[in-house]
Scaffold this motif. Structure first.
Motif, PDB file in Angstrom:
ATOM      1  N   ARG A  10      21.738 -16.851 -12.668  1.00 14.38           N
ATOM      2  CA  ARG A  10      20.494 -16.393 -12.043  1.00 14.38           C
ATOM      3  C   ARG A  10      19.304 -16.463 -12.996  1.00 14.38           C
ATOM      4  O   ARG A  10      18.266 -17.040 -12.669  1.00 14.38           O
ATOM      5  CB  ARG A  10      20.668 -14.965 -11.536  1.00 14.38           C
ATOM      6  N   THR A  11      19.439 -15.868 -14.182  1.00 22.06           N
ATOM      7  CA  THR A  11      18.284 -15.773 -15.083  1.00 22.06           C
ATOM      8  C   THR A  11      17.895 -17.118 -15.683  1.00 22.06           C
ATOM      9  O   THR A  11      16.722 -17.383 -15.929  1.00 22.06           O
ATOM     10  CB  THR A  11      18.570 -14.768 -16.208  1.00 22.06           C
ATOM     11  N   GLU A  12      18.892 -17.970 -15.935  1.00 16.06           N
ATOM     12  CA  GLU A  12      18.602 -19.278 -16.512  1.00 16.06           C
ATOM     13  C   GLU A  12      18.440 -20.355 -15.443  1.00 16.06           C
ATOM     14  O   GLU A  12      18.273 -21.532 -15.759  1.00 16.06           O
ATOM     15  CB  GLU A  12      19.729 -19.675 -17.481  1.00 16.06           C
ATOM     16  N   LYS A  13      18.560 -19.931 -14.178  1.00 15.32           N
ATOM     17  CA  LYS A  13      18.388 -20.824 -13.034  1.00 15.32           C
ATOM     18  C   LYS A  13      19.288 -22.056 -13.134  1.00 15.32           C
ATOM     19  O   LYS A  13      18.865 -23.197 -12.957  1.00 15.32           O
ATOM     20  CB  LYS A  13      16.925 -21.229 -12.900  1.00 15.32           C
ATOM     21  N   LEU A  14      20.571 -21.787 -13.429  1.00 18.27           N
ATOM     22  CA  LEU A  14      21.554 -22.866 -13.518  1.00 18.27           C
ATOM     23  C   LEU A  14      21.889 -23.413 -12.134  1.00 18.27           C
ATOM     24  O   LEU A  14      22.425 -24.516 -12.020  1.00 18.27           O
ATOM     25  CB  LEU A  14      22.822 -22.365 -14.203  1.00 18.27           C
ATOM     26  N   CYS A  15      21.611 -22.621 -11.111  1.00 19.41           N
ATOM     27  CA  CYS A  15      21.846 -23.043  -9.726  1.00 19.41           C
ATOM     28  C   CYS A  15      20.614 -22.731  -8.893  1.00 19.41           C
ATOM     29  O   CYS A  15      19.767 -21.926  -9.292  1.00 19.41           O
ATOM     30  CB  CYS A  15      23.055 -22.308  -9.135  1.00 19.41           C
ATOM     31  N   LYS A  16      20.543 -23.342  -7.740  1.00 18.83           N
ATOM     32  CA  LYS A  16      19.484 -23.001  -6.815  1.00 18.83           C
ATOM     33  C   LYS A  16      19.670 -21.562  -6.346  1.00 18.83           C
ATOM     34  O   LYS A  16      20.772 -21.029  -6.413  1.00 18.83           O
ATOM     35  CB  LYS A  16      19.515 -23.956  -5.618  1.00 18.83           C
TER      36      LYS A  16
ATOM     37  N   LYS B 287      26.993 -28.808  -5.058  1.00 23.26           N
ATOM     38  CA  LYS B 287      25.826 -29.057  -4.219  1.00 23.26           C
ATOM     39  C   LYS B 287      24.567 -28.374  -4.759  1.00 23.26           C
ATOM     40  O   LYS B 287      23.455 -28.917  -4.637  1.00 23.26           O
ATOM     41  CB  LYS B 287      26.100 -28.579  -2.798  1.00 23.26           C
ATOM     42  N   MET B 288      24.717 -27.196  -5.383  1.00 24.71           N
ATOM     43  CA  MET B 288      23.548 -26.375  -5.701  1.00 24.71           C
ATOM     44  C   MET B 288      23.312 -26.121  -7.184  1.00 24.71           C
ATOM     45  O   MET B 288      22.330 -25.477  -7.552  1.00 24.71           O
ATOM     46  CB  MET B 288      23.666 -25.019  -4.983  1.00 24.71           C
ATOM     47  N   CYS B 289      24.204 -26.600  -8.058  1.00 20.25           N
ATOM     48  CA  CYS B 289      24.081 -26.252  -9.480  1.00 20.25           C
ATOM     49  C   CYS B 289      24.038 -27.481 -10.383  1.00 20.25           C
ATOM     50  O   CYS B 289      24.539 -28.540 -10.037  1.00 20.25           O
ATOM     51  CB  CYS B 289      25.253 -25.374  -9.914  1.00 20.25           C
ATOM     52  N   ARG B 290      23.447 -27.279 -11.559  1.00 18.84           N
ATOM     53  CA  ARG B 290      23.563 -28.289 -12.596  1.00 18.84           C
ATOM     54  C   ARG B 290      24.761 -27.939 -13.477  1.00 18.84           C
ATOM     55  O   ARG B 290      25.295 -26.834 -13.357  1.00 18.84           O
ATOM     56  CB  ARG B 290      22.272 -28.373 -13.414  1.00 18.84           C
ATOM     57  N   PRO B 291      25.235 -28.820 -14.331  1.00 19.54           N
ATOM     58  CA  PRO B 291      26.434 -28.547 -15.134  1.00 19.54           C
ATOM     59  C   PRO B 291      26.327 -27.238 -15.911  1.00 19.54           C
ATOM     60  O   PRO B 291      25.298 -26.947 -16.525  1.00 19.54           O
ATOM     61  CB  PRO B 291      26.508 -29.749 -16.068  1.00 19.54           C
ATOM     62  N   VAL B 292      27.398 -26.452 -15.858  1.00 22.02           N
ATOM     63  CA  VAL B 292      27.432 -25.153 -16.539  1.00 22.02           C
ATOM     64  C   VAL B 292      28.518 -25.179 -17.606  1.00 22.02           C
ATOM     65  O   VAL B 292      29.664 -25.534 -17.332  1.00 22.02           O
ATOM     66  CB  VAL B 292      27.729 -24.014 -15.530  1.00 22.02           C
ATOM     67  N   GLU B 293      28.165 -24.793 -18.826  1.00 17.82           N
ATOM     68  CA  GLU B 293      29.116 -24.732 -19.934  1.00 17.82           C
ATOM     69  C   GLU B 293      29.730 -23.326 -19.964  1.00 17.82           C
ATOM     70  O   GLU B 293      29.203 -22.404 -20.572  1.00 17.82           O
ATOM     71  CB  GLU B 293      28.412 -25.037 -21.255  1.00 17.82           C
TER      72      GLU B 293
ATOM     73  N   ILE C 139      29.969 -25.336  -3.346  1.00 17.40           N
ATOM     74  CA  ILE C 139      28.617 -24.805  -3.585  1.00 17.40           C
ATOM     75  C   ILE C 139      28.115 -25.240  -4.953  1.00 17.40           C
ATOM     76  O   ILE C 139      26.956 -25.630  -5.120  1.00 17.40           O
ATOM     77  CB  ILE C 139      28.623 -23.266  -3.484  1.00 17.40           C
ATOM     78  N   TYR C 140      28.997 -25.174  -5.954  1.00 12.31           N
ATOM     79  CA  TYR C 140      28.626 -25.546  -7.324  1.00 12.31           C
ATOM     80  C   TYR C 140      28.150 -26.996  -7.387  1.00 12.31           C
ATOM     81  O   TYR C 140      27.094 -27.288  -7.968  1.00 12.31           O
ATOM     82  CB  TYR C 140      29.828 -25.334  -8.238  1.00 12.31           C
TER      83      TYR C 140
END
Length: 486
Positions: free
Chosen positions: A204-210, A183-189, A180-181
């Motif tokens: 959710r709040t920073e919209k790191l993923c769809k 496919k649906m997310c941008r890189p997360v630190e 899921i990560y």
């Protein structure tokens, strides 16, 4: 695809959710009382579970500095206890009847009912009044205890519950979270966040993923936090107990303070890490436990307040190991080996290496020394040994070595088998021991065969812990062993 994700996630969350056919649900029927602050307030800081979904087992603490933390269960409170124990001002729990937060120390807990446990194999449901607790017990079974007893049960079961949950996460949740990560997310630190609930809030709040549903969000968060961030307790080289990774290893982080240190640990000389590092740690007695104090050269030890026991640090290739001794300066064991109390003394015992993995479940046995069991066998003319994280896994191997990747002939070359008496932790010949099955005590892999040196000790344990039967070694069958996993 989404349907498949939902089904797989439900398998993991089913343990914690525990919705009963009889009608009891842990989910809040109205607006839940959440006392944490910030966008992360709706998730447990230890496991990331949604507090509304598991509201009727929720616990909370108010710390002396005013910080408020809320957990999905008493299990997660117990898991976080070492980080907060010296700062707790008040402990709260949700009254399952009124759904209001009440003083946990005055609550009545029904433990071991038909309701599934939240992040645990044994449920613990709290009520404000004894009458409501009795009414719940009449319908769902279990026994009524106070907070102190319920908390001790949760703390004692941490090893087994964590192992059970970790196994499920490795099999289903991490692989799905990774998919899921990607496919649906941008890189997360991940290192930016102090707790898993902060990570979930940021996604959710920073919209790191769809946009994604709660079960998808939990899978992604667990994958990122445990695997990418290295916070899983049973990951080699990972950090547990709220620890964060740094360039030199794991350091304790005080909740709400990215630069602070928790668990009685002090900051490193460079200010970038808390706790033990290879060349700068010193053990110090803190009550009955050993904490880490910075030292500029090597590893040493000290006693405090006239204590009659000391903690000795000894350097090895892996860092520093701790050994309790009656005299300052005692050594800490051989390089790469785990010192006492993780050593089984005498001719019947073995030293647990940090590389010893149970051939059945793959877990590192040194993390569960009180449950350690050994099989000694002849290999190429020398005595070799295998370590297991419980009698159950040892017996699985004993009945069928080939199933676990070993030559079936290993069984013919077994010279001795050793277990540890549950009460004394002393080594006992496996074939001479007595075993209790069906008790309310769990090992690292759940239901377990609990070993004792004497029949009297086994019978006492059976009575105290609601065991079903006392067995001798030759009464243990392969079918019985696998039934323990059901």
């Amino acid at each position: 695809m989404l349907k498949r994700i939902t089904i797989l996630m439900a398998l993991m969350l089913g343990l914690a959710l525990g919705l009963q056919a009889a009608g009891f649900s842990k989910m809040a029927t109205g607006k839940p009382e959440l006392i944490q602050q910030g966008p992360q307030k709706m998730w447990c800081p230890v496991c990331g579970m949604n507090l509304k979904m598991f509201y009727k087992t929720s616990h909370a603490v108010i710390l002396k500095d005013g910080t408020k933390k809320q957990y999905c269960s008493i299990r997660c409170l117990a898991a976080d206890w070492k980080n907060i124990s010296d700062r707790v001002k008040k402990i709260l729990v949700v009254d399952a009847k009124t759904e209001k937060l009440i003083d946990a120390t005055k609550a009545y807990y029904v433990v071991g009912s038909k309701v599934h446990g939240t992040m645990s194999m044994t449920s613990k449901i709290a009520f404000k009044t004894l009458e409501e607790a009795k009414a719940f017990r009449k319908k769902y079974g279990g026994k009524i205890v106070d907070f102190k007893t319920a908390f001790k049960m949760a703390a004692d079961a941490l090893g087994g519950d964590t192992a059970m949950i970790s196994k499920k996460k490795k099999m289903k949740i991490y692989p799905m979270g990774e998919k899921i990560y990607k496919k649906m997310c941008r890189p997360v630190e991940v290192a930016k966040y102090g707790h898993i609930n902060e990570l979930k809030a940021a996604i959710r709040t920073e919209k790191l993923c769809k946009p994604m549903r709660e079960k998808q969000l939990q899978a992604v968060a667990l994958y990122l936090w445990d695997v990418v961030g290295g916070h899983a307790d049973d990951v080699p080289g990972g950090c547990g107990c709220g620890m964060k990774k740094s360039g030199h290893g794991c350091g304790m982080m005080k909740p709400g303070s990215p630069k602070g240190c928790g668990c009685g640990m002090k900051k490193g000389a460079q200010g970038s890490n808390c706790g033990m590092k290879k060349s700068d740690c010193r053990m110090k007695m803190q009550g009955k436990n050993c904490g880490c104090q910075q030292r500029s050269q090597g590893c040493g030890m000290t006693k405090q307040n006239g204590g009659n026991a000391a903690c000795a640090m000894r350097q090895n290739k892996s860092g520093c190991g701790c050994k309790r001794g009656a005299k300052a300066g005692n050594g800490g064991g051989k390089n790469g080996m785990v010192p006492t109390p993780m050593t089984l003394p005498g001719d019947e015992g073995a030293v647990l290496s940090r590389q010893d993995k149970c051939p059945v479940c793959g877990m590192f046995v040194y993390k569960y020394p009180k449950w350690a069991a050994f099989i000694y066998y002849e290999k190429n003319g020398k005595l070799a040994h295998l370590a297991f994280d419980g009698v159950k896994d040892m017996m699985k191997f004993y009945f069928n070595p080939a199933k676990w990747g070993y030559d079936a002939a290993v069984k013919e070359h077994i010279k001795k088998m050793v277990v540890r008496d549950y009460y004394t932790l002393k080594p006992v010949w496996a074939k001479a021991a007595w075993y209790v099955v069906g008790s309310d005590v769990y090992g690292p892999m759940g239901n377990e065969l609990i070993p004792f040196k004497t029949k009297a000790a086994a019978e006492n344990f059976l009575k105290d812990h609601h065991g079903k039967k006392v067995l001798r070694f030759d009464q243990i069958s392969e079918a019985l062993v696998y039934k323990l996993d059901e």
